[in-house]
Design an enzyme around this catalytic site. Structure first.
Site, PDB file in Angstrom:
ATOM      1  N   LYS A 180       0.820  -1.216   0.000  1.00 49.55           N
ATOM      2  CA  LYS A 180       0.000   0.000   0.000  1.00 49.55           C
ATOM      3  C   LYS A 180       0.850   1.259   0.000  1.00 49.55           C
ATOM      4  O   LYS A 180       2.022   1.249   0.348  1.00 49.55           O
ATOM      5  CB  LYS A 180      -1.013  -0.054   1.145  1.00 49.55           C
ATOM      6  CG  LYS A 180      -2.164  -1.002   0.764  1.00 49.55           C
ATOM      7  CD  LYS A 180      -3.308  -0.995   1.709  1.00 49.55           C
ATOM      8  CE  LYS A 180      -4.381  -1.960   1.156  1.00 49.55           C
ATOM      9  NZ  LYS A 180      -5.358  -2.311   2.164  1.00 49.55           N
ATOM     10  N   ARG A 227      -3.348 -10.174   4.658  1.00 49.99           N
ATOM     11  CA  ARG A 227      -3.776 -10.290   3.257  1.00 49.99           C
ATOM     12  C   ARG A 227      -2.657  -9.705   2.414  1.00 49.99           C
ATOM     13  O   ARG A 227      -2.384  -8.507   2.496  1.00 49.99           O
ATOM     14  CB  ARG A 227      -5.083  -9.496   3.095  1.00 49.99           C
ATOM     15  CG  ARG A 227      -5.655  -9.461   1.703  1.00 49.99           C
ATOM     16  CD  ARG A 227      -6.878  -8.548   1.651  1.00 49.99           C
ATOM     17  NE  ARG A 227      -7.408  -8.467   0.302  1.00 49.99           N
ATOM     18  CZ  ARG A 227      -6.922  -7.668  -0.642  1.00 49.99           C
ATOM     19  NH1 ARG A 227      -5.909  -6.863  -0.399  1.00 49.99           N
ATOM     20  NH2 ARG A 227      -7.471  -7.665  -1.852  1.00 49.99           N
TER      21      ARG A 227
HETATM   22  N1  PMM Z   1      -7.407  -3.907   0.708  1.00 49.83           N
HETATM   23  C1  PMM Z   1      -7.753  -3.925  -0.604  1.00 49.83           C
HETATM   24  C2  PMM Z   1      -8.782  -4.753  -1.064  1.00 49.83           C
HETATM   25  N2  PMM Z   1      -9.449  -5.562  -0.213  1.00 49.83           N
HETATM   26  N3  PMM Z   1      -9.797  -6.375   1.964  1.00 49.83           N
HETATM   27  C3  PMM Z   1      -9.489  -6.364   3.280  1.00 49.83           C
HETATM   28  N4  PMM Z   1     -10.165  -7.156   4.131  1.00 49.83           N
HETATM   29  N5  PMM Z   1      -8.492  -5.582   3.779  1.00 49.83           N
HETATM   30  C4  PMM Z   1      -7.770  -4.742   2.975  1.00 49.83           C
HETATM   31  O1  PMM Z   1      -6.896  -4.025   3.500  1.00 49.83           O
HETATM   32  C5  PMM Z   1      -8.085  -4.708   1.582  1.00 49.83           C
HETATM   33  C6  PMM Z   1      -9.119  -5.561   1.115  1.00 49.83           C
HETATM   34  C7  PMM Z   1      -7.027  -3.045  -1.574  1.00 49.83           C
HETATM   35  O2  PMM Z   1      -5.793  -3.571  -1.927  1.00 49.83           O
HETATM   36  P1  PMM Z   1      -5.505  -4.372  -3.323  1.00 49.83           P
HETATM   37  O3  PMM Z   1      -5.914  -3.441  -4.443  1.00 49.83           O
HETATM   38  O4  PMM Z   1      -4.065  -4.675  -3.287  1.00 49.83           O
HETATM   39  O5  PMM Z   1      -6.330  -5.628  -3.342  1.00 49.83           O
END
Ligand code: PMM
Length: 264
Positions: free
Chosen positions: A206, A242
């Protein structure tokens, strides 16, 4: 738990467009499992700051074929969606977890689907939609306010019949937070455990990590920092992380657990 990220989106900030067809997405997920992912978190709608909402049929067109194949291979899957109909459809296909970055607030039917399917439900903290969330990153006490707002989300889910033991909470790193607030939340992870639910952390690649690296570096160059956060999150009692680079996080968590074993 390691949730390996599988974005089947053309526009996610760090890996958008990499898995354009279902076959390459499935192969990538298989690779994540082989390198240590416990669960594959599949999403078809980008939630990067400023993103507009995607029509639900397009989201389902992207994720369902991949999801079906992963379940057929015996892989545990979570569905990253803000749409109740996508969650319900995914539940029919055999997913284990619903992961809703709106915490069950974007779609009024989501809490009911979470209750009826009785799946694990990740309620993430954010404020407003992706298109406007950056403007709402104003807190007097970040940890206390995120904790209180998560408490409200939990109460809303419980009232609608979601069982308490099904709820996982997530502080929503980068969602309606600036970099300082992201660091504060990571530093205060222990304080989220008082909510009494497993805590998931999504810090992978991020924006707030960019300041640690030379200007102009790419999101994937944030993987080492992400892996360190995974180990520190485990140390603070998090249930799961994650991440994109599963192998690096697996190594970091193996180090953490070996050191913990040595301590005992
Ligand atoms: N961040 C993203 C998408 N989904 N879900 C949860 N539970 N927690 C997060 O921090 C989260 C998420 C955005 O990041 P990406 O674009 O790398 O998927």
């Amino acid at each position: 738990m390691i949730l390996g990220i599988l974005n089947v989106t053309p526009d996610s900030f760090s890996d958008g467009g990499e898995h354009g067809d279902a076959a390459s997405a499935v192969e990538f997920a298989q690779h994540l499992v082989e390198t240590g992912a416990d669960i594959i978190d599949i999403g078809g709608e980008s939630t990067r700051p400023g993103a507009e909402r995607l029509p639900v049929d397009e989201e389902q067109r992207r994720v369902m074929p991949v999801l079906r194949e992963l379940v057929a291979r015996g892989i545990a899957v979570s569905i990253d969606t803000m749409n109740a109909s996508t969650a319900a459809h995914a539940a029919d296909l055999g997913v284990s977890i619903i992961n809703d970055v709106s915490g069950g607030t974007a779609d009024p039917d989501m809490p009911r689907v979470a209750a009826e399917t009785d799946l694990m439900f990740i309620t993430m903290h954010s404020r407003g939609a992706s298109a406007t969330m950056n403007e709402r990153a104003v807190y007097r006490n970040t940890i206390a306010e995120v904790r209180t707002e998560l408490e409200l989300r939990i109460a809303h889910l419980l009232v609608q019949g979601v069982r308490s033991e099904r709820i996982i909470v997530d502080p929503g790193i980068g969602f309606a937070k600036n970099a300082d607030q992201d660091w504060e939340l990571l530093g205060g992870l222990r304080e989220l455990r008082v909510l009494g639910h497993p805590v998931l952390v999504g810090a992978s690649r991020k924006r707030f990590l960019a300041a640690l690296l030379p200007a102009g570096s790419k999101p994937r160059e944030r993987d080492a920092a992400t892996a360190v956060i995974s180990a520190l999150a485990a140390d603070a009692g998090a249930w799961g992380v994650r991440v994109h680079d599963v192998a690096a996080t697996k190594a970091a968590l193996d180090v953490w657990s070996a050191m913990n074993g040595a301590k005992r």
